[in-house]
Write a protein that holds these residues in place. Structure first.
Motif, PDB file in Angstrom:
ATOM      1  N   GLY A 239      26.243  17.185 -13.288  1.00  0.00           N
ATOM      2  CA  GLY A 239      26.439  18.043 -14.457  1.00  0.00           C
ATOM      3  C   GLY A 239      25.183  18.070 -15.286  1.00  0.00           C
ATOM      4  N   PRO A 240      25.087  19.026 -16.201  1.00  0.00           N
ATOM      5  CA  PRO A 240      23.885  19.150 -17.031  1.00  0.00           C
ATOM      6  C   PRO A 240      23.747  17.981 -18.002  1.00  0.00           C
ATOM      7  N   PRO A 241      22.566  17.828 -18.628  1.00  0.00           N
ATOM      8  CA  PRO A 241      22.408  16.787 -19.636  1.00  0.00           C
ATOM      9  C   PRO A 241      23.450  16.982 -20.733  1.00  0.00           C
ATOM     10  N   GLY A 242      24.133  15.916 -21.114  1.00  0.00           N
ATOM     11  CA  GLY A 242      25.131  16.023 -22.185  1.00  0.00           C
ATOM     12  C   GLY A 242      26.530  16.350 -21.677  1.00  0.00           C
ATOM     13  N   ALA A 243      26.706  16.438 -20.358  1.00  0.00           N
ATOM     14  CA  ALA A 243      28.026  16.792 -19.816  1.00  0.00           C
ATOM     15  C   ALA A 243      29.007  15.627 -19.898  1.00  0.00           C
ATOM     16  N   GLY A 244      28.480  14.399 -20.113  1.00  0.00           N
ATOM     17  CA  GLY A 244      29.375  13.236 -20.222  1.00  0.00           C
ATOM     18  C   GLY A 244      29.354  12.357 -18.979  1.00  0.00           C
ATOM     19  N   LYS A 245      28.313  12.475 -18.164  1.00  0.00           N
ATOM     20  CA  LYS A 245      28.255  11.723 -16.897  1.00  0.00           C
ATOM     21  C   LYS A 245      28.291  10.212 -17.143  1.00  0.00           C
TER      22      LYS A 245
ATOM     23  N   PRO B 279      29.940  24.274 -21.504  1.00  0.00           N
ATOM     24  CA  PRO B 279      29.058  25.379 -21.901  1.00  0.00           C
ATOM     25  C   PRO B 279      27.795  24.893 -22.630  1.00  0.00           C
ATOM     26  N   LYS B 280      26.719  25.685 -22.485  1.00  0.00           N
ATOM     27  CA  LYS B 280      25.392  25.293 -22.994  1.00  0.00           C
ATOM     28  C   LYS B 280      25.388  24.943 -24.490  1.00  0.00           C
ATOM     29  N   GLU B 281      26.088  25.751 -25.308  1.00  0.00           N
ATOM     30  CA  GLU B 281      26.055  25.517 -26.768  1.00  0.00           C
ATOM     31  C   GLU B 281      26.618  24.133 -27.087  1.00  0.00           C
ATOM     32  N   GLU B 282      27.689  23.751 -26.364  1.00  0.00           N
ATOM     33  CA  GLU B 282      28.285  22.443 -26.625  1.00  0.00           C
ATOM     34  C   GLU B 282      27.363  21.311 -26.159  1.00  0.00           C
ATOM     35  N   LEU B 283      26.618  21.550 -25.079  1.00  0.00           N
ATOM     36  CA  LEU B 283      25.688  20.523 -24.585  1.00  0.00           C
ATOM     37  C   LEU B 283      24.653  20.205 -25.648  1.00  0.00           C
ATOM     38  N   ILE B 284      24.077  21.270 -26.233  1.00  0.00           N
ATOM     39  CA  ILE B 284      23.012  21.074 -27.233  1.00  0.00           C
ATOM     40  C   ILE B 284      23.568  20.302 -28.433  1.00  0.00           C
ATOM     41  N   GLU B 285      24.766  20.683 -28.883  1.00  0.00           N
ATOM     42  CA  GLU B 285      25.398  19.961 -30.015  1.00  0.00           C
ATOM     43  C   GLU B 285      25.592  18.483 -29.683  1.00  0.00           C
ATOM     44  N   ARG B 286      26.135  18.217 -28.488  1.00  0.00           N
ATOM     45  CA  ARG B 286      26.413  16.823 -28.087  1.00  0.00           C
ATOM     46  C   ARG B 286      25.125  16.013 -28.022  1.00  0.00           C
ATOM     47  N   LEU B 287      24.056  16.617 -27.464  1.00  0.00           N
ATOM     48  CA  LEU B 287      22.802  15.865 -27.288  1.00  0.00           C
ATOM     49  C   LEU B 287      22.142  15.572 -28.625  1.00  0.00           C
ATOM     50  N   LEU B 288      22.202  16.532 -29.552  1.00  0.00           N
ATOM     51  CA  LEU B 288      21.616  16.290 -30.882  1.00  0.00           C
ATOM     52  C   LEU B 288      22.377  15.170 -31.585  1.00  0.00           C
ATOM     53  N   LEU B 289      23.695  15.166 -31.418  1.00  0.00           N
ATOM     54  CA  LEU B 289      24.522  14.108 -32.013  1.00  0.00           C
ATOM     55  C   LEU B 289      24.173  12.751 -31.392  1.00  0.00           C
TER      56      LEU B 289
ATOM     57  N   ASP C 142      14.680  15.938 -30.094  1.00  0.00           N
ATOM     58  CA  ASP C 142      13.978  17.189 -30.361  1.00  0.00           C
ATOM     59  C   ASP C 142      14.666  18.350 -29.627  1.00  0.00           C
ATOM     60  N   LYS C 143      15.030  19.388 -30.392  1.00  0.00           N
ATOM     61  CA  LYS C 143      15.797  20.491 -29.789  1.00  0.00           C
ATOM     62  C   LYS C 143      15.024  21.172 -28.660  1.00  0.00           C
ATOM     63  N   SER C 144      13.687  21.258 -28.795  1.00  0.00           N
ATOM     64  CA  SER C 144      12.935  21.973 -27.752  1.00  0.00           C
ATOM     65  C   SER C 144      12.915  21.140 -26.451  1.00  0.00           C
ATOM     66  N   ILE C 145      12.893  19.800 -26.561  1.00  0.00           N
ATOM     67  CA  ILE C 145      12.953  18.962 -25.334  1.00  0.00           C
ATOM     68  C   ILE C 145      14.345  19.095 -24.695  1.00  0.00           C
ATOM     69  N   ILE C 146      15.369  19.121 -25.539  1.00  0.00           N
ATOM     70  CA  ILE C 146      16.744  19.279 -25.030  1.00  0.00           C
ATOM     71  C   ILE C 146      16.863  20.611 -24.280  1.00  0.00           C
ATOM     72  N   GLU C 147      16.320  21.668 -24.907  1.00  0.00           N
ATOM     73  CA  GLU C 147      16.419  22.988 -24.255  1.00  0.00           C
ATOM     74  C   GLU C 147      15.651  23.001 -22.946  1.00  0.00           C
ATOM     75  N   ASN C 148      14.518  22.292 -22.918  1.00  0.00           N
ATOM     76  CA  ASN C 148      13.751  22.230 -21.670  1.00  0.00           C
ATOM     77  C   ASN C 148      14.539  21.498 -20.584  1.00  0.00           C
ATOM     78  N   ARG C 149      15.239  20.420 -20.959  1.00  0.00           N
ATOM     79  CA  ARG C 149      16.038  19.680 -19.963  1.00  0.00           C
ATOM     80  C   ARG C 149      17.144  20.568 -19.395  1.00  0.00           C
ATOM     81  N   ILE C 150      17.735  21.393 -20.264  1.00  0.00           N
ATOM     82  CA  ILE C 150      18.794  22.288 -19.768  1.00  0.00           C
ATOM     83  C   ILE C 150      18.177  23.372 -18.867  1.00  0.00           C
ATOM     84  N   ARG C 151      16.996  23.850 -19.247  1.00  0.00           N
ATOM     85  CA  ARG C 151      16.320  24.854 -18.424  1.00  0.00           C
ATOM     86  C   ARG C 151      15.969  24.253 -17.051  1.00  0.00           C
ATOM     87  N   VAL C 152      15.427  23.022 -17.048  1.00  0.00           N
ATOM     88  CA  VAL C 152      15.086  22.332 -15.790  1.00  0.00           C
ATOM     89  C   VAL C 152      16.357  22.151 -14.949  1.00  0.00           C
TER      90      VAL C 152
END
Ligand code: AMP
Length: 188
Positions: free
Chosen positions: A8-14, A117-127, A139-149
């Motif tokens: 699953g993506p970063p922040g999915a709860g793995k 969903p992506k929006e929830e991932l970003i919220e979870r990771l920032l938290l 950092d939001k831009s690093i988080i977004e890069n991880r989701i892009r990767v």
């Protein structure tokens, strides 16, 4: 052996769900992210190398990651099975895992893919960044890069397991307990 790829993506709860699965099924938890972080803490050569990629939200090169994972599996010869958390993240890693497990007469039993969903991932990771001080969650831009990767290099790994009939999609939204129950149901 029961060998589960928790995907699953970063922040999915793995990581959270892996803890629940290891205690119920008596498995060894191998999180490549955790192993890299403990190497960074211990200031090892591997840690220094991994840090240069992790700080940008990029993947650590396959050769390094695969070698490290194989070493960890070999270090647990009496394991009843493994939870692979955050590995494989490329098709090359998935193939290497198949070949390695085959060489020790076992295989991946199933791949559980947590869908969020992506929006929830970003919220979870920032938290999580606020609570854990994890450098790559600050950092939001690093988080977004991880989701892009994830979308560009990792999501495709799902089709690798689909073609083997091992891919199971699991809804990753809801309470931790609800998600754990869904995973138990699929495994059982
Ligand atoms: P994680 O703890 O799984 O979110 O991983 C944190 C970071 O470690 C990732 O953003 C990557 O830089 C690195 N990493 C973890 N697992 C892998 C992997 N299987 N392949 C390459 N890089 C990885």
């Amino acid at each position: 052996m029961l060998n589960i790829v928790l995907f699953g993506p970063p922040g999915a709860g793995k990581g959270t769900q892996a803890e629940k699965l290891i205690s119920k099924y008596n498995l060894v938890h191998l999180s490549t992210g955790d192993i890299f972080r403990s190497n960074i803490k211990g200031k090892t050569e591997l840690g220094n190398l991994a840090k240069s990629y992790m700080d940008k939200g990029e993947l650590v090169p396959d050769s390094v990651t695969i070698q490290m994972l194989e070493k960890e599996v070999s270090a647990n010869p009496t394991a009843k099975g493994f939870i692979f958390d955050g590995f494989p993240r490329t098709t090359h890693q998935a193939k290497a895992l198949d070949e390695f497990l085959d060489s020790i007469s076992t295989e991946v039993s199933l791949m559980l893919a947590l869908e969020v969903p992506k929006e929830e991932l970003i919220e979870r990771l920032l938290l999580r960044g606020k609570e854990s001080q994890r450098a790559d969650d600050q950092d939001k831009s690093i988080i977004e890069n991880r989701i892009r990767v994830y979308l560009e290099q990792t999501a495709i790994v799902a089709s690798y397991y689909q073609s083997q009939g091992k891919h199971k999609s699991v809804n990753g939204q809801g309470s931790i307990g609800e998600i754990t129950e869904r995973l138990f149901q699929v495994i059982d």
